[in-house]
Design a protein around this motif. Structure first.
Motif, short mmCIF file in Angstrom:
data_model
loop_
_atom_site.label_atom_id
_atom_site.label_comp_id
_atom_site.label_asym_id
_atom_site.label_seq_id
_atom_site.Cartn_x
_atom_site.Cartn_y
_atom_site.Cartn_z
N GLU A 185 0.81 -1.02 0.16
CA GLU A 185 -0.08 -0.11 0.03
C GLU A 185 0.83 1.26 -0.05
OE1 GLU A 185 -2.50 1.81 -0.19
OE2 GLU A 185 -4.36 0.86 0.27
N ILE A 186 0.24 2.40 -0.36
CA ILE A 186 1.03 3.80 0.16
C ILE A 186 0.60 4.13 1.39
CG2 ILE A 186 1.26 5.91 -0.68
CD1 ILE A 186 2.38 3.91 -2.92
N ALA A 192 -1.26 11.88 0.80
CA ALA A 192 -1.98 13.30 0.64
C ALA A 192 -1.34 14.08 -0.66
CB ALA A 192 -1.34 13.98 1.70
N THR A 193 -0.34 14.08 -0.83
CA THR A 193 0.32 14.63 -2.30
C THR A 193 0.83 13.60 -3.11
OG1 THR A 193 2.53 14.94 -1.27
CG2 THR A 193 0.80 16.68 -0.81
N PRO A 194 1.14 13.97 -4.48
CA PRO A 194 1.67 13.13 -5.53
C PRO A 194 3.09 12.98 -5.15
CG PRO A 194 0.31 14.76 -6.56
CD PRO A 194 0.32 15.08 -5.18
N ALA A 198 5.35 9.55 -4.58
CA ALA A 198 6.74 9.43 -5.24
C ALA A 198 7.75 9.15 -4.11
CB ALA A 198 7.06 10.57 -5.99
N ASP A 199 7.84 9.89 -3.20
CA ASP A 199 8.85 9.79 -1.98
C ASP A 199 8.76 8.35 -1.49
OD1 ASP A 199 9.77 12.43 -2.19
OD2 ASP A 199 8.64 13.04 -0.51
N TYR A 200 7.47 7.75 -1.30
CA TYR A 200 7.32 6.41 -0.54
C TYR A 200 7.90 5.29 -1.61
CZ TYR A 200 6.01 2.26 1.67
OH TYR A 200 5.89 0.99 2.25
#
Length: 417
Positions: A185-186, A192-194, A198-200
């Motif tokens: 999952e994210i 909350a944000t694109p 991307a960071d995850y």
């Protein structure tokens, strides 16, 4: 080295044949023998022959009286999520009231509920929680079990989960196969944000995967490729990085909606694509033309109350290699009962008993790249065996929900059940 003879079985279901996933016509014959005994030596199958012949060949051998039960290869459960904390029983009632999987997730349930719970637990606690579950899985006839991480979703919590699996390997006689599922999952705070998404994904690729590989903590990497979870492009990024790091690939694919997950699995040469209840015709053709095993999880769709199962007949008739597994997990398939999955395979997926047995043994082993080692009773293979209190293998899916397993052995060693 003292041999052990398994004698007086009403049937020995060998599943013997090529050490690879079976397809098409190969699934018609599970190799059911009567009047056969099995010799085990050094943890491996030494011979199959009438008991008197084996007694002459192995003088002084110990004997296991199968008492007219059915002896089969140990079942291979190639998809489980056995590392978790508390149950999610309240979600079943939510579904009864009309909420679907994504509705429950948006309310903080689903995978995220298990994530919150697991993050608060110690590694010791995870081991203590999983140990009796694995013993229950063994008590139904499984001898090889894949176990995923995926309820941590941070570097340390994913590593904690995988270390727990590693420790469990020394506590149970089962053959455990660890899979890294940091892309289950994210995390909610990253959704909350694109940029958060991307960071995850970057965290998975640049930190999680290297540390998993450095620690030797997993053989496979998996992703939940599903609309609303990870996209095709996101899944490709994670899996490509995992393969470059030396991990082999699996996908949760096309479970709820067709999204091209099966096609991605085939294109990347994944070992298996799992779920597939919503697979497209193109996906079926892609898997049939590939070496990727289609692992079907009928218990999940049953528990979710869905009226559609994976198109097993179309997959088999189209030439795909099909396996079965429990998907044992706290939210959508909380069952350790692999024979129940065989029942669903016959009654819901319209498989024959022979097809179901081969899907649960040889093809399950192929879905873990272990078809050279386990999944059949044939000379040279690991002595992974299950003995059932039935007289005909067709009774195994017939007595649905009943635990008919008398005992299991892994590498010739009895499992505690």
């Amino acid at each position: 080295m003292t041999a052990t003879l398994f004698v007086n079985a009403s049937q020995v279901v060998t599943c013997a044949g090529p050490a690879r996933a079976r397809r098409g016509e190969e699934l018609r014959d599970a190799g059911v023998l009567t009047g056969a005994a099995v010799a085990v030596e050094g943890g491996r199958i030494a011979a199959l022959a009438p008991a008197d012949e084996l007694r002459r060949r192995f003088p002084g051998a110990e004997e296991v009286d199968c008492a007219h039960g059915v002896l089969t290869p140990g079942l291979v459960d190639s998809h489980t999520h056995a590392i978790f904390g508390k149950s999610r029983h309240e979600e079943q009632e939510m579904r009864a009231l009309g909420l679907d999987y994504m509705d429950i997730a948006r309310r903080g349930g689903g995978i995220h509920a298990s994530v919150r719970d697991l993050r608060a637990r110690s590694e010791d606690d995870l081991v203590a929680q999983a140990l009796p579950r694995l013993r229950r899985i063994a008590s139904y006839g499984a001898t090889t079990v894949e176990v995923k991480s995926g309820y941590g979703l941070t570097v340390e919590d994913e590593l904690k989960s995988l270390r727990a699996i590693q420790r469990l390997s020394s506590l149970v006689p089962l053959r455990l196969v660890p899979t890294f599922l940091g892309a289950h999952e994210i995390p909610l705070d990253a959704r909350a944000t694109p940029a958060g998404r991307a960071d995850y994904l970057s965290l998975i690729v640049k930190e999680m995967i290297p540390r998993v590989v450095e620690g030797g903590l997993a053989r496979f990497a998996d992703v939940f490729c599903e609309p609303g979870v990870l996209t095709i492009d996101e899944s490709r990024v994670v899996l490509t990085a995992a393969r470059a790091a030396g991990l082999h690939l699996k996908l949760h694919a096309d479970e709820l909606r067709p999204s091209g997950g099966a096609e991605l699995a085939a294109a990347l040469g994944a070992t298996s694509a799992d779920h597939l209840a919503a697979i497209s015709d193109n996906g079926i053709r892609a898997l049939a033309a590939s070496q990727t095993v289609a692992t079907l999880l009928p218990g999940t769709m049953l528990f979710l109350g869905k009226d559609r199962q994976a198109p097993a007949r179309a997959l088999i008739d189209g030439g795909a290699a099909v396996a079965l597994a429990t998907d044992f997990n706290p939210g959508t398939s909380p069952t350790p009962n692999f024979p129940l999955i065989l029942t669903l395979a016959v009654s819901q997926l319209r498989l024959t008993v022979s097809e179901a047995m081969l899907a649960a043994t040889v093809n399950g082993a192929a879905a873990l790249e272990l078809a050279h080692e386990t999944g059949q009773i044939a000379a040279g293979f690991s002595a992974d065996l299950a003995l059932f209190d039935i007289e005909d293998v067709r009774e195994l899916p017939y007595w649905y929900g009943d635990r008919r397993c008398r005992a299991t052995w892994v590498r010739g060693v009895p499992c505690a059940v």
